[in-house]
Design a protein around this motif. Sequence first.
Motif, short mmCIF file in Angstrom:
data_model
loop_
_atom_site.label_atom_id
_atom_site.label_comp_id
_atom_site.label_asym_id
_atom_site.label_seq_id
_atom_site.Cartn_x
_atom_site.Cartn_y
_atom_site.Cartn_z
N SER A 110 0.83 -1.22 0.00
CA SER A 110 0.00 0.00 0.00
C SER A 110 0.86 1.27 0.00
O SER A 110 0.60 2.23 0.74
N LEU A 111 1.86 1.26 -0.85
CA LEU A 111 2.74 2.42 -0.96
C LEU A 111 2.43 3.20 -2.24
O LEU A 111 1.90 2.65 -3.20
N SER A 112 2.80 4.48 -2.25
CA SER A 112 2.49 5.35 -3.38
C SER A 112 3.25 4.91 -4.63
O SER A 112 4.44 4.56 -4.57
N GLN A 113 2.53 4.95 -5.76
CA GLN A 113 3.16 4.64 -7.04
C GLN A 113 4.17 5.72 -7.47
O GLN A 113 4.94 5.51 -8.40
N ASP A 114 4.16 6.86 -6.76
CA ASP A 114 5.14 7.91 -7.07
C ASP A 114 6.57 7.43 -6.82
O ASP A 114 7.52 7.98 -7.39
N LEU A 115 6.72 6.40 -6.00
CA LEU A 115 8.06 5.87 -5.73
C LEU A 115 8.69 5.26 -6.98
O LEU A 115 9.91 5.09 -7.03
N MET A 116 7.86 4.95 -7.97
CA MET A 116 8.40 4.36 -9.20
C MET A 116 9.36 5.31 -9.93
O MET A 116 10.18 4.88 -10.73
N ARG A 117 9.28 6.60 -9.61
CA ARG A 117 10.18 7.58 -10.22
C ARG A 117 11.63 7.35 -9.79
O ARG A 117 12.56 7.84 -10.46
N GLU A 118 11.82 6.64 -8.70
CA GLU A 118 13.17 6.42 -8.19
C GLU A 118 13.79 5.12 -8.69
O GLU A 118 14.89 4.76 -8.26
#
Length: 582
Positions: free
Chosen positions: A106-114
């Motif tokens: 349940s973590l933000s998909q915004d982390l995919m930017r890293e």
Amino acid sequence: MTDLALNEIGRSHVLIAESSNAQIIRRQLEELHLWNGDFQCRRISPNKVALPVSLKGDNAQVLKDKLPSLAVEEMDLTLSKKCHARKTAPSCRLREKLQLKLKEYSLSQDLMRELPTKWEKHEDLILLPCSSFISPQWNLIADLWEVVAQCLNCKRLARHSTIAQNGFRSSQVTLLLGKDGEVTHTDNGVKYSYDVTKCMFSAGNISEKLRLARFNCKGEIIVDLYAGIGYFTLPYLVHAKADHVHTCEWNPDAVSALQNNLKLNGVSERCTVHYGDNRELKLTSVADRVNLGLIPSSEDGWPVAVQVLKDTGGVLHVHGNVMTNEQHNLQTEGPKIHHGTNNRECTTVVHSSDLTCTNESFLHHYQFGGTNCFDKLLETRESNLDSAPVPSLDNTSTVFSTCSYWSSQVQEKITILLETVKGGHWTVKERHIELVKWYAPHIMHVVLDLEYTGTPEDTGTPEDTGTPEDTGTPEDTGTPEDTGTPEDTGTPEDTGTPEDTGTSEDTGTPEDTGTPEDTGTPEDTGTPEDTGTPEDTGTPEDTGTPEDTGTPEDTGTPEDTGTPEDTGTPEDTGTPEDTGTL
């Protein structure tokens, strides 16, 4: 890759075309950016071919306007090899796996930017960029590094960090998975073994390593002032065949790796490692060339480089970072600098006689460890520099012009250093400028090859040969200090011409014509063309001075018969026929 994998199917819009015109229509679709390269063409009949097209955005209207006679359909097509390779690439697998993990936790998909899109691989260790997985939320995924390693086909993981600003330029790599960071990397047949968590290795310098590997350094002694683990030392020894290399390094971890790499490549007997601060190096005038491989600037090592270079001439390889967001005016006032370029090979010459800064002021200003040791030298030039718009990164001519300006500044400083450290007069010539890589936006890593020639001060100039101990050269016999003493009255061959009757002090017996130690060589006895200044027995036009009254008509005066200490023989009292020595 299996046939089953290659035959993966997908759905796409297609354009139905005649087989005879299929290639022409495909080129039109590619020019209009309507071609869908994710799929292969499909033959649907002996005379018909389905061409995959992309109808995203306004493509459908463009297709209708440009190719209105062709029908558009939708059908299943086989994925192209390019698309399949992209889908099965490690980065694609990593993205798919971690998307599922983020949903699971349940973590933000915004982390995919890293997620990284590139990395370095050293044997079974992957070195990730410093911007990868930096958010603390990633630590909530228990098996994160195992998943990443599986997707990237490796056993160990590490992450880059900025280089330590401790003078050692130590690595600050963090080990993420695995027991140690020991790796062996091979570049152009040269092996580099090191610990990625302790030592730095720049894969971007490969072009410079390849360039110097092509040098012919047989018979040369080389000094590498910033050796590291042997980035440039090893190519000089392995490929350029240098006779001997003196390496300087003060990072203990790098020194340990360097010594190991010398043994690993079988060249340890031709290398001397100087452990410590290179500014305390005791070598003098031994090197044919010096490598200054430190960025952003190797300026602190320039005085030592000049110190170790041979007095007969040599080459400097100066590394530096050049800012290209300003284009300096190359016509600013300063020393005479002559530029000539030919396919990036340059000839730029700075003569020491053209420089206005004195050695004394230079020594007073120069201090080790300063951010810029030459501010005073260049302050008048900097006040005249013109700013210009930021050049585009692909404008090589503009970048090269900026680098050439930097080169001219370096040449000035090196020329002053040569005069300060070695004395004499020197000419520094630019042989080549190598653009190695972009270090950062608008910052270019550059290597400047400089060749110097000249004369050190201790070799003696023509004005320095006339000391009393050196009176035997024809050019130096006529100075007042060197001819007028009784000890230097010349050889017997120099006193017997009627025109050279000598002074009262010079009429003595043959035994008194000069001390044995200073009789001079026959070539130095004074030919008629070299009879010296008025103090040197006088030319025929100058025989009438009080000190030289003894013309042939006036040789019989009492004053000319000799002093009591120099009574001479009766035959030597000075008749016109006998005015000379026996």
